[in-house]
Enzyme design. Structure first.
Site, mmCIF file in Angstrom:
data_model
loop_
_atom_site.group_PDB
_atom_site.id
_atom_site.type_symbol
_atom_site.label_atom_id
_atom_site.label_comp_id
_atom_site.label_asym_id
_atom_site.label_seq_id
_atom_site.Cartn_x
_atom_site.Cartn_y
_atom_site.Cartn_z
ATOM 1 N N TYR A 151 0.841 -1.202 0.000
ATOM 2 C CA TYR A 151 0.000 0.000 0.000
ATOM 3 C C TYR A 151 0.876 1.252 0.000
ATOM 4 O O TYR A 151 0.654 2.178 -0.786
ATOM 5 C CB TYR A 151 -0.898 -0.041 1.236
ATOM 6 C CG TYR A 151 -1.890 1.094 1.370
ATOM 7 C CD1 TYR A 151 -3.023 1.152 0.566
ATOM 8 C CD2 TYR A 151 -1.709 2.078 2.339
ATOM 9 C CE1 TYR A 151 -3.943 2.174 0.712
ATOM 10 C CE2 TYR A 151 -2.627 3.107 2.488
ATOM 11 C CZ TYR A 151 -3.740 3.155 1.670
ATOM 12 O OH TYR A 151 -4.658 4.177 1.810
ATOM 13 N N LYS A 155 1.122 4.007 -3.047
ATOM 14 C CA LYS A 155 0.738 5.398 -2.793
ATOM 15 C C LYS A 155 1.905 6.352 -3.089
ATOM 16 O O LYS A 155 1.703 7.443 -3.637
ATOM 17 C CB LYS A 155 0.271 5.556 -1.350
ATOM 18 C CG LYS A 155 -1.044 4.844 -1.031
ATOM 19 C CD LYS A 155 -2.206 5.446 -1.794
ATOM 20 C CE LYS A 155 -3.542 4.893 -1.313
ATOM 21 N NZ LYS A 155 -4.704 5.533 -1.991
#
Length: 263
Positions: A151, A155
């Protein structure tokens, strides 16, 4: 860009931050909003609550053909797209041991969806010399997320891509903004905690904003053409520390993660 009289497309808009941004756009004077989500029924409900200025389009942002179809439908209905809000996101937890399948899921939703959106809207925006991309990324895009390697990487890649677009095309009338919230009271946050008691504890000891607060900050950042839109107290300062003294920043993050005071 000015929100008034603009047309916006918002993905991941059936709930949470995306829903709040779609509502805020119309309240700020946008003449049209496309509410999009993989949850088509949820998108329909949000569009109906907004009124005649909104339509709903179901789309899976990990499918480039679906993103292109979404853009085509928006232009068919409203004639143009001034603002594309690439808001859909997917939390993926785990460290180095995270499976290849979960790495791909994290990258597809949290990074490649922004690439697909840019491919779909930028050629026309560049031809007309105007347009804005707003990417809902999260503060871990410039910091990191504990216990979520894939994640965090996805990002941070999304921030790098947004900055690339801003550098390459900012002089051609294209605005780009990265929305960088931390904890927000959304279904995604609720799904990430183990109990209602844990959620209550988080709210008691952390700055948890409402989606409407984040949406207001997002639209202000778009109108000011800011590349990084920090919504939470301390987020921008932590980013500055990371840039100025990465060793100290890593030490402080390690201490927070372990629950011990920084050395």
């Amino acid at each position: 860009m000015k929100i008034e009289n603009s047309v916006g497309v918002v993905t991941g808009a059936a709930s949470g931050i995306g829903k709040a941004i779609a509502v805020a756009l119309v309240e700020a004077g946008a003449r049209g909003v496309v509410v999009s989500d993989i949850d088509g029924e949820g998108a329909e409900k949000v569009a109906a609550s907004i009124g005649d200025a909104a339509i709903a389009v179901r789309a899976d942002v990990t499918d480039e053909a679906a993103v292109r179809a979404l853009v085509a439908r928006a232009r068919e209905r409203f004639g143009t797209i001034d603002l594309f809000v690439s808001n859909a996101g997917l939390p993926v937890t785990g460290g180095y041991e995270t499976s290849d399948e979960d790495w791909k899921r994290a990258l597809d939703v949290n990074l490649m969806a922004h690439v697909y959106a840019a491919r779909a809207v930028l050629p026309t925006m560049l031809a007309t010399g105007r347009g804005h991309l707003l990417q809902t990324i999260a503060a871990c895009g410039v910091l990191t997320a504990f216990g979520a390697a894939a994640y965090s990487v996805a990002k941070q890649g999304a921030v790098a891509f947004a900055e690339y677009i801003a550098i390459e095309h900012g002089g051609q009338g294209i605005g780009v903004s990265c929305l960088l919230p931390q904890a927000v009271d959304t279904p995604m946050l609720a799904a990430g905690v183990k109990s209602s008691e844990q959620l209550a504890l988080l709210k008691a000891h952390s700055e948890v904003l409402e989606p409407g607060q984040v949406a207001a900050a997002a639209l202000q950042g778009v109108e000011e053409n800011r590349i990084h839109i920090h919504t939470h107290t301390g987020s921008a300062e932590s980013f500055r520390l990371r840039a100025q003294d990465p060793d100290r920043w890593v030490a402080e993050m390690r201490a927070i993660r372990s629950g011990r005071p920084a050395a």
